[in-house]
Design a protein around this motif. Structure first.
Motif, short mmCIF file in Angstrom:
data_model
loop_
_atom_site.label_atom_id
_atom_site.label_comp_id
_atom_site.label_asym_id
_atom_site.label_seq_id
_atom_site.Cartn_x
_atom_site.Cartn_y
_atom_site.Cartn_z
N CYS A 22 28.86 2.15 12.21
CA CYS A 22 28.11 1.31 11.27
C CYS A 22 26.73 1.10 11.89
CB CYS A 22 28.81 -0.01 11.06
SG CYS A 22 27.86 -1.23 10.12
N ALA A 23 25.74 1.72 11.29
CA ALA A 23 24.37 1.62 11.81
C ALA A 23 23.61 0.56 11.03
CB ALA A 23 23.68 2.97 11.69
N ALA A 24 22.95 -0.32 11.75
CA ALA A 24 22.18 -1.39 11.13
C ALA A 24 20.71 -1.19 11.42
CB ALA A 24 22.63 -2.74 11.67
N SER A 25 19.89 -1.51 10.45
CA SER A 25 18.44 -1.45 10.66
C SER A 25 17.96 -2.83 11.07
CB SER A 25 17.74 -1.00 9.38
OG SER A 25 17.98 -1.90 8.34
N GLY A 26 16.74 -2.91 11.57
CA GLY A 26 16.20 -4.19 11.98
C GLY A 26 16.40 -4.46 13.45
N SER A 63 48.10 -5.46 11.29
CA SER A 63 48.47 -4.10 10.88
C SER A 63 47.79 -3.01 11.70
CB SER A 63 48.14 -3.90 9.40
OG SER A 63 46.76 -4.12 9.17
N VAL A 64 46.70 -3.36 12.39
CA VAL A 64 45.97 -2.35 13.17
C VAL A 64 45.96 -2.64 14.66
CG1 VAL A 64 44.52 -1.92 11.16
CG2 VAL A 64 43.68 -3.40 13.00
N LYS A 65 46.47 -3.80 15.04
CA LYS A 65 46.44 -4.20 16.44
C LYS A 65 47.17 -3.17 17.30
CE LYS A 65 46.51 -8.58 16.66
NZ LYS A 65 46.96 -9.99 16.64
N GLY A 66 46.52 -2.77 18.38
CA GLY A 66 47.11 -1.78 19.27
C GLY A 66 46.76 -0.35 18.90
N ARG A 67 46.24 -0.13 17.71
CA ARG A 67 45.86 1.22 17.27
C ARG A 67 44.34 1.36 17.09
NH1 ARG A 67 47.35 3.02 12.41
NH2 ARG A 67 47.43 0.94 11.46
N PHE A 68 43.70 0.29 16.64
CA PHE A 68 42.26 0.33 16.38
C PHE A 68 41.52 -0.44 17.46
CE2 PHE A 68 42.35 0.82 11.42
CZ PHE A 68 43.20 1.90 11.56
N THR A 69 40.30 -0.01 17.75
CA THR A 69 39.44 -0.69 18.70
C THR A 69 38.05 -0.84 18.12
OG1 THR A 69 40.67 0.25 20.57
CG2 THR A 69 38.51 -0.68 21.03
N ILE A 70 37.58 -2.07 18.07
CA ILE A 70 36.23 -2.34 17.58
C ILE A 70 35.31 -2.50 18.79
CG2 ILE A 70 36.61 -4.84 17.46
CD1 ILE A 70 34.81 -4.86 14.95
N SER A 71 34.09 -2.01 18.65
CA SER A 71 33.11 -2.15 19.72
C SER A 71 31.72 -2.12 19.11
CB SER A 71 33.27 -1.03 20.76
OG SER A 71 33.05 0.24 20.16
N ASN A 74 24.63 -2.86 21.12
CA ASN A 74 23.48 -3.58 20.56
C ASN A 74 22.17 -2.84 20.81
OD1 ASN A 74 25.05 -5.61 19.47
ND2 ASN A 74 24.84 -6.94 21.25
N ALA A 75 22.11 -2.05 21.85
CA ALA A 75 20.89 -1.28 22.12
C ALA A 75 20.68 -0.20 21.05
CB ALA A 75 20.97 -0.64 23.49
N LYS A 76 21.76 0.23 20.43
CA LYS A 76 21.68 1.25 19.39
C LYS A 76 21.85 0.69 17.99
CE LYS A 76 23.37 5.03 22.31
NZ LYS A 76 24.41 6.09 22.48
N ASN A 77 21.97 -0.64 17.90
CA ASN A 77 22.17 -1.29 16.59
C ASN A 77 23.36 -0.68 15.84
OD1 ASN A 77 19.96 -2.84 17.12
ND2 ASN A 77 18.79 -2.20 15.33
N THR A 78 24.43 -0.43 16.56
CA THR A 78 25.57 0.26 15.96
C THR A 78 26.88 -0.40 16.36
OG1 THR A 78 24.34 2.35 16.01
CG2 THR A 78 26.72 2.49 15.70
N MET A 79 27.79 -0.46 15.40
CA MET A 79 29.14 -0.93 15.64
C MET A 79 30.09 0.23 15.37
SD MET A 79 31.19 -4.02 13.70
CE MET A 79 31.01 -3.30 12.08
N TYR A 80 31.23 0.21 16.06
CA TYR A 80 32.18 1.30 15.94
C TYR A 80 33.58 0.78 15.64
CZ TYR A 80 28.44 3.57 18.56
OH TYR A 80 27.21 4.05 18.97
#
Length: 124
Positions: A22-26, A63-71, A74-80
Motif C-alpha cells: 500500500c503506497a501512500a503519497s504525501g 482468522s488471519v493471526k499466525g498466517r498474515f504479517t503487517i508491516s 515509513n521511509a518509503k511511505n509504504t505498508m505491507y
C-alpha cells in the motif's frame, strides 16, 4: 487528499503466499496508523490487520493471526501485508486505509482514506 494505492494481488493456490503493498503519497505517512481490510462478494468489509504509526503495535483478526504479517516502511511511505498459507476463504478484494486519529483499528469508521483495492483469489 492522500491517495492510497494497493498492489500485489493475484490468483494463487491454497497454501501459497502473497505480499500486498500500500503506497501512500504525501509526507505525513508516518503520522498515521494504518490498516488492511477485505471484502468478499456478498459480504461486508472486514478487518484484517492494523499497525501503529511507528509499527511497534500490530493487530490481527483471529482468522488471519499466525498466517498474515503487517508491516510498514515509513521511509518509503509504504505498508505491507505478507500473507502465508492462503486459503480459499481469504479470497476477497483487499483495501488499505488510514486511521488518522488512532481510533479502534478493527472498525471501518476509524478510517478516512481508502485505496481502490487489489483482488486476491485463492483456488483450492
Amino acid at each position: 487528499q492522500v491517495p492510497l494505492v494497493e498492489s500485489g494481488g493475484g490468483l494463487v493456490q491454497a497454501g501459497d503466499s502473497l505480499r500486498l503493498s500500500c503506497a501512500a503519497s504525501g509526507r505525513t505517512f508516518s503520522n498515521y496508523a494504518m490498516g488492511w481490510f477485505r471484502q468478499a462478494p456478498g459480504k461486508e468489509r472486514e478487518f484484517v490487520a492494523a499497525i501503529s504509526r511507528s509499527g511497534t503495535n500490530v493487530f490481527y483478526a483471529d482468522s488471519v493471526k499466525g498466517r498474515f504479517t503487517i508491516s510498514r516502511d515509513n521511509a518509503k511511505n509504504t505498508m505491507y501485508l505478507r500473507m502465508n498459507s492462503l486459503k480459499p476463504d481469504d479470497t476477497a478484494v483487499y483495501y488499505c486505509a488510514r486511521n488518522p486519529f488512532n481510533l479502534r483499528p478493527e472498525t471501518t469508521t476509524s478510517y478516512d482514506y481508502w485505496g481502490q483495492g487489489t483482488q486476491v483469489t485463492v483456488s483450492s
